[in-house]
Design a protein around this motif. Sequence first.
Motif, PDB file in Angstrom:
ATOM      1  N   GLN A 174       0.586   5.773  -4.954  1.00 47.44           N
ATOM      2  CA  GLN A 174       1.467   5.952  -3.789  1.00 47.44           C
ATOM      3  C   GLN A 174       2.565   6.944  -4.185  1.00 47.44           C
ATOM      4  N   GLU A 201       3.268   6.412  -7.886  1.00 41.18           N
ATOM      5  CA  GLU A 201       3.271   5.078  -8.510  1.00 41.18           C
ATOM      6  C   GLU A 201       1.832   4.572  -8.562  1.00 41.18           C
ATOM      7  N   ILE A 204      -2.445  -1.269  -9.126  1.00 44.43           N
ATOM      8  CA  ILE A 204      -3.794  -1.726  -9.484  1.00 44.43           C
ATOM      9  C   ILE A 204      -4.497  -2.393  -8.296  1.00 44.43           C
ATOM     10  N   ARG A 205      -5.806  -2.226  -8.271  1.00 46.43           N
ATOM     11  CA  ARG A 205      -6.644  -2.900  -7.273  1.00 46.43           C
ATOM     12  C   ARG A 205      -7.816  -3.526  -8.023  1.00 46.43           C
ATOM     13  N   ASP A 218      -0.875  -9.010  -5.907  1.00 43.11           N
ATOM     14  CA  ASP A 218      -0.077 -10.235  -5.757  1.00 43.11           C
ATOM     15  C   ASP A 218      -0.902 -11.482  -6.026  1.00 43.11           C
ATOM     16  N   ASN A 220       3.668   0.042 -13.360  1.00 40.82           N
ATOM     17  CA  ASN A 220       4.341  -1.286 -13.387  1.00 40.82           C
ATOM     18  C   ASN A 220       3.977  -2.008 -14.683  1.00 40.82           C
ATOM     19  N   ASP A 236      12.600  -1.997 -11.361  1.00 35.23           N
ATOM     20  CA  ASP A 236      11.903  -2.151 -10.079  1.00 35.23           C
ATOM     21  C   ASP A 236      12.491  -3.314  -9.287  1.00 35.23           C
ATOM     22  N   ASP A 237      12.206  -3.378  -8.030  1.00 35.46           N
ATOM     23  CA  ASP A 237      12.619  -4.493  -7.141  1.00 35.46           C
ATOM     24  C   ASP A 237      14.101  -4.807  -7.309  1.00 35.46           C
ATOM     25  N   LYS A 279      12.130  -3.356  -1.322  1.00 36.31           N
ATOM     26  CA  LYS A 279      11.859  -3.085   0.092  1.00 36.31           C
ATOM     27  C   LYS A 279      12.550  -4.078   1.038  1.00 36.31           C
ATOM     28  N   GLU A 335      12.196   1.803  -1.925  1.00 38.12           N
ATOM     29  CA  GLU A 335      10.768   1.600  -1.646  1.00 38.12           C
ATOM     30  C   GLU A 335      10.595   0.809  -0.360  1.00 38.12           C
ATOM     31  N   GLU A 344       9.291   2.486   5.986  1.00 38.13           N
ATOM     32  CA  GLU A 344       8.196   2.473   6.951  1.00 38.13           C
ATOM     33  C   GLU A 344       8.508   3.289   8.203  1.00 38.13           C
ATOM     34  N   PHE A 381       5.121   3.405   3.440  1.00 39.41           N
ATOM     35  CA  PHE A 381       4.001   3.708   4.336  1.00 39.41           C
ATOM     36  C   PHE A 381       4.321   4.888   5.251  1.00 39.41           C
TER      37      PHE A 381
HETATM   38  N1  C2E Z   1       5.654  -3.770   3.173  1.00 35.44           N
HETATM   39  C1  C2E Z   1       5.511  -2.609   2.589  1.00 35.44           C
HETATM   40  N2  C2E Z   1       4.928  -2.544   1.375  1.00 35.44           N
HETATM   41  C2  C2E Z   1       4.800  -1.349   0.793  1.00 35.44           C
HETATM   42  C3  C2E Z   1       5.259  -0.180   1.376  1.00 35.44           C
HETATM   43  N3  C2E Z   1       4.987   0.838   0.562  1.00 35.44           N
HETATM   44  C4  C2E Z   1       4.373   0.289  -0.531  1.00 35.44           C
HETATM   45  N4  C2E Z   1       4.268  -1.014  -0.385  1.00 35.44           N
HETATM   46  C5  C2E Z   1       3.720  -2.041  -1.321  1.00 35.44           C
HETATM   47  O1  C2E Z   1       4.787  -2.429  -2.112  1.00 35.44           O
HETATM   48  C6  C2E Z   1       4.324  -2.701  -3.431  1.00 35.44           C
HETATM   49  C7  C2E Z   1       5.122  -1.884  -4.342  1.00 35.44           C
HETATM   50  O2  C2E Z   1       4.900  -2.237  -5.595  1.00 35.44           O
HETATM   51  P1  C2E Z   1       5.820  -3.189  -6.428  1.00 35.44           P
HETATM   52  O3  C2E Z   1       7.071  -3.454  -5.715  1.00 35.44           O
HETATM   53  O4  C2E Z   1       5.912  -2.610  -7.801  1.00 35.44           O
HETATM   54  O5  C2E Z   1       4.999  -4.517  -6.431  1.00 35.44           O
HETATM   55  C8  C2E Z   1       3.754  -4.548  -7.072  1.00 35.44           C
HETATM   56  C9  C2E Z   1       3.819  -4.796  -8.490  1.00 35.44           C
HETATM   57  O6  C2E Z   1       4.846  -5.673  -8.763  1.00 35.44           O
HETATM   58  C10 C2E Z   1       2.514  -5.470  -8.726  1.00 35.44           C
HETATM   59  N5  C2E Z   1       1.568  -4.512  -9.315  1.00 35.44           N
HETATM   60  C11 C2E Z   1       0.789  -3.634  -8.726  1.00 35.44           C
HETATM   61  N6  C2E Z   1       0.096  -2.949  -9.628  1.00 35.44           N
HETATM   62  C12 C2E Z   1       0.469  -3.400 -10.827  1.00 35.44           C
HETATM   63  C13 C2E Z   1       0.108  -3.075 -12.158  1.00 35.44           C
HETATM   64  O7  C2E Z   1      -0.704  -2.175 -12.461  1.00 35.44           O
HETATM   65  N7  C2E Z   1       0.698  -3.813 -13.152  1.00 35.44           N
HETATM   66  C14 C2E Z   1       1.605  -4.744 -12.863  1.00 35.44           C
HETATM   67  N8  C2E Z   1       2.152  -5.410 -13.862  1.00 35.44           N
HETATM   68  N9  C2E Z   1       1.984  -5.076 -11.633  1.00 35.44           N
HETATM   69  C15 C2E Z   1       1.403  -4.388 -10.622  1.00 35.44           C
HETATM   70  O8  C2E Z   1       1.999  -5.949  -7.551  1.00 35.44           O
HETATM   71  C16 C2E Z   1       2.946  -5.706  -6.527  1.00 35.44           C
HETATM   72  C17 C2E Z   1       2.272  -5.488  -5.256  1.00 35.44           C
HETATM   73  O9  C2E Z   1       1.554  -4.343  -5.293  1.00 35.44           O
HETATM   74  P2  C2E Z   1       0.871  -3.804  -4.000  1.00 35.44           P
HETATM   75  O10 C2E Z   1       0.166  -4.855  -3.267  1.00 35.44           O
HETATM   76  O11 C2E Z   1       0.122  -2.599  -4.384  1.00 35.44           O
HETATM   77  O12 C2E Z   1       2.110  -3.445  -3.122  1.00 35.44           O
HETATM   78  C18 C2E Z   1       2.845  -2.320  -3.427  1.00 35.44           C
HETATM   79  C19 C2E Z   1       2.756  -1.399  -2.246  1.00 35.44           C
HETATM   80  O13 C2E Z   1       1.462  -1.330  -1.622  1.00 35.44           O
HETATM   81  C20 C2E Z   1       5.873  -0.256   2.660  1.00 35.44           C
HETATM   82  O14 C2E Z   1       6.302   0.709   3.267  1.00 35.44           O
HETATM   83  N10 C2E Z   1       5.979  -1.480   3.234  1.00 35.44           N
END
Ligand code: C2E
Length: 858
Positions: free
Chosen positions: A620, A634, A637-638, A650, A693, A755-756, A779, A817, A820, A839
């Motif tokens: 992203q 950024e 992972i999927r 999550d 992350n 982050d966050d 966010k 972050e 929208e 987004f």
């Molecule tokens: N509501 C909303 N959401 C948005 C928007 N833009 C991006 N996002 C989502 O917000 C999350 C951002 O990542 P994060 O806060 O680091 O939060 C991440 C991060 O903490 C964790 N994560 C994802 N990939 C990895 C990774 O490779 N390693 C680790 N340790 N954690 C990861 O999972 C969390 C969720 O990841 P994702 O589902 O990909 O969800 C991502 C992304 O899809 C938006 O405009 N609105």
Amino acid sequence: MAESPRILVVDDESTIRLLIREVLEQRGFQVLEAEDGPGALKVFDEGKPDLVLLDVFMPGLDGFQVCRHLRARPGADTIPIIIITGTEDYDAIRRAYEAGATDFIGKPINWIILGERVRYMLRASAAVRQLAQNREFLARAQALARLGSFEFRPGKATLDVSPEFCEICGLSCPGSEVDWEDVIGVIHPDDWKALEPLVEQACTAGICFRQDIRLVTGNGIRRYAMLQVDAETDADGAVARVTGIIQDITERKLAELLEADSNRILQLIVQKEPLERIFREVARLLERQLPLAMGVVCLVADDKVVSVTAPGAEQGFSEAVSGTALSAESGTHAAAAYLGQPVVAPEVFSSTFWRRARHVARAFRIRSSAAVPVYSGTGQILGAVSMVFREEYQISGADLALMEKTANLVALAVEQHQLSQRLIHQARHDPLTGLVNRAALNHWLERVLKERARHPSLGAYMLIDLDRFKHINDSLGHHVGDLMLKQVADRLRQVVRDSDLLCRMGGDEFVLILDRLRDKNDAARAASRILEHVGRPFHVEGHELHVGASIGITLFPDDAVDTTTLHKNADIAMYVAKNQGGNRYHFFDGRMHEAVIQRLQVENDLRKALERNEFQLHYQPQVDLTDNRVVAMEALIRWNHPERGRIPPDRFISIAEECRLIIPIGRWVLQEACRQAKLWQDQGLDPIRVAVNVSAVQFTETDFAETVRQVLQETGLEARWLEVEITETVVMKDQEVVRSNLKKLKDLGVFTTLDDFGTGYSSITYLRQMPLDGIKIDKSFIRDLETAAPSDESKNAGLVKAFVNLAANLHLSLVAEGIETEDQRRFLLQLGCSRGQGFLFNPPVPAEEATALLRSKG
Ligand SMILES: Nc1nc2c(ncn2[C@@H]2O[C@@H]3COP(=O)(O)O[C@H]4[C@@H](O)[C@H](n5cnc6c(=O)[nH]c(N)nc65)O[C@@H]4COP(=O)(O)O[C@H]3[C@H]2O)c(=O)[nH]1
């Protein structure tokens, strides 16, 4: 050369004396003379003759009287006294023998045979003397060997016995003869039963035997004796005489008994028999050694006698002595334990050792007593061994030595008991908190469940898991963690009733079992109380610490009736409580099962996902809010699950963290993101940072920075194009490790972002201390920005403004972050935030799409 024998000639006629002298001197004898009785006695005393020739008829003392006087003299009983009398004077001859004469010579004296007669008498008397001497030796030897002899004829009611026989049997035997009845009377009845047939066989068939017997004499003292019996047969083969010896083997037997008793007691000690049983044996040992004594074993604690074992005592004795406060005047047992030394009271009623316990002595007819203290190996007084006597008894050094020996056995038994109690306690308890451990819990629970099967009633199995404990342990160290667990255990103890069982299962997990509940509300109330107690702050080494608890409760017999299922159920319920944010309790519900099974399934599948290549990275973009230019990507992972399709992070990251699979997965993400960033560069695209992350579990690994260095080296990406995003929970962890890793990353040239930002607890102090490069506003702060006009002082707007100022002050880059909407973008720009992600610009997309995006918007 031997001196020639001296012969005393007593006769009032001088011619006779002269003639006798003539004859005897010729034969080589020395001759002493006396002319009357008094003279004879005088010469006898002075001259010590070997033989006396004594005329019967003399004036004054006659020969008979002189003979009697001589025989009464010490040592004169074996001296031959020959009376000279008329040959036909039978009355004189009889009287001479009665007076103790050895022989007589008739008058007129036959001078030829006189010399021969004297010589013969001297030889005979020498033989008699020798015999007497031998007999004396024998008697002395027999007495020394405690050996007596006896003989009897079959069918005869008496035995001929030696003095030592009588002494050993405690019998008086006038005339060296004793009735069979009397002998049987002193033999222990059990032993006579065994002996009687042997005696019978000796008498009828001449069979010899040897047998040990116990003798019970008049005053009750027992002796041990060995009998050896032989039989003599006559010419017809019939038994004529049975002879035998009896030997007092009491000393040897007691020594053997002592050894056997001690060995048996040692065996009881090794077998961990109850102390009471061992002490009884110790008391019995004393009584076997000293049949007049009553053995007593006391244990003491807190300056009091706490237990009394006296198997030979009358009823009420133990109760009377138990509880006695130790003093030098409360009986020898209490005095020995009090003074720490052997104590003897030969006469209880005049002894100061009994001054304050005379009533006990009177009630139990104690006349003499003695006691020795029982010392532990470390010098602690454990109790006393004592002997009491109902007769006055002079306690000897040997008796005290015997008591010391038994005191050692008692000490050994007590120490062994204490040791095994300690081992049992250790095996059943958790050393840190002192609560029972898992093994003991299972054991106890199984018993309760069995009992409940017979008498049903409601119980609860409660699994208590502390929230945030791991964080305390990781950040403040195990020492603080341990002290904290102790305090938690203390607080839990305050909540439980005596009938409940509280156990530490390990780590920060406790189990409480509540038995006999009225209904499940009782369990709910207990859980609430626990939450309340554990929820209060703890103070450990200057830290104020807060933990909560997640409690899972399952009921028996309603939910399950076996330990394993109960624990599994409680675990599931606890897991649900924890997942709902912790600090709460949950009762188990059959439906929870499914959810947990699913979680376990995820964990299982996760383990295989890496090798099956099921992970993928989406990217992203982070854009410049002024012109939408992509400034970074950024990596997110999927997981493409073969059956369940795409699983969002999550749903599996926290599970991967719990089972530490996040470490290999995280490395893969790092590797893949760097590889992609380098590829983009290699493909001629403008270099941009790739943000990765990193989980707290991963980041707090001490070698994390080294992993990053290796990955950069392997992929060939320059450090400045890598951004590591950590969350506030990471910063709260072991701060030393975090700071050191951040520093190492900075040294490498890697960009680091928090982050966050705003969701956690990170204080400005932390931010200042940590060498970070940027922060990313969460966010949740962006969501309602669109509704607020720039002038509105909405809560989030205010916070975002504050974050902007903070970042500026700390020279940190700032990204927002979750953007929208266009309004949010504009608003952020107005607040001073120029970078964002969301987004509005682009959702996370696979690498190919991200590549296309970079081509178009880079
Ligand atoms: N509501 C909303 N959401 C948005 C928007 N833009 C991006 N996002 C989502 O917000 C999350 C951002 O990542 P994060 O806060 O680091 O939060 C991440 C991060 O903490 C964790 N994560 C994802 N990939 C990895 C990774 O490779 N390693 C680790 N340790 N954690 C990861 O999972 C969390 C969720 O990841 P994702 O589902 O990909 O969800 C991502 C992304 O899809 C938006 O405009 N609105």
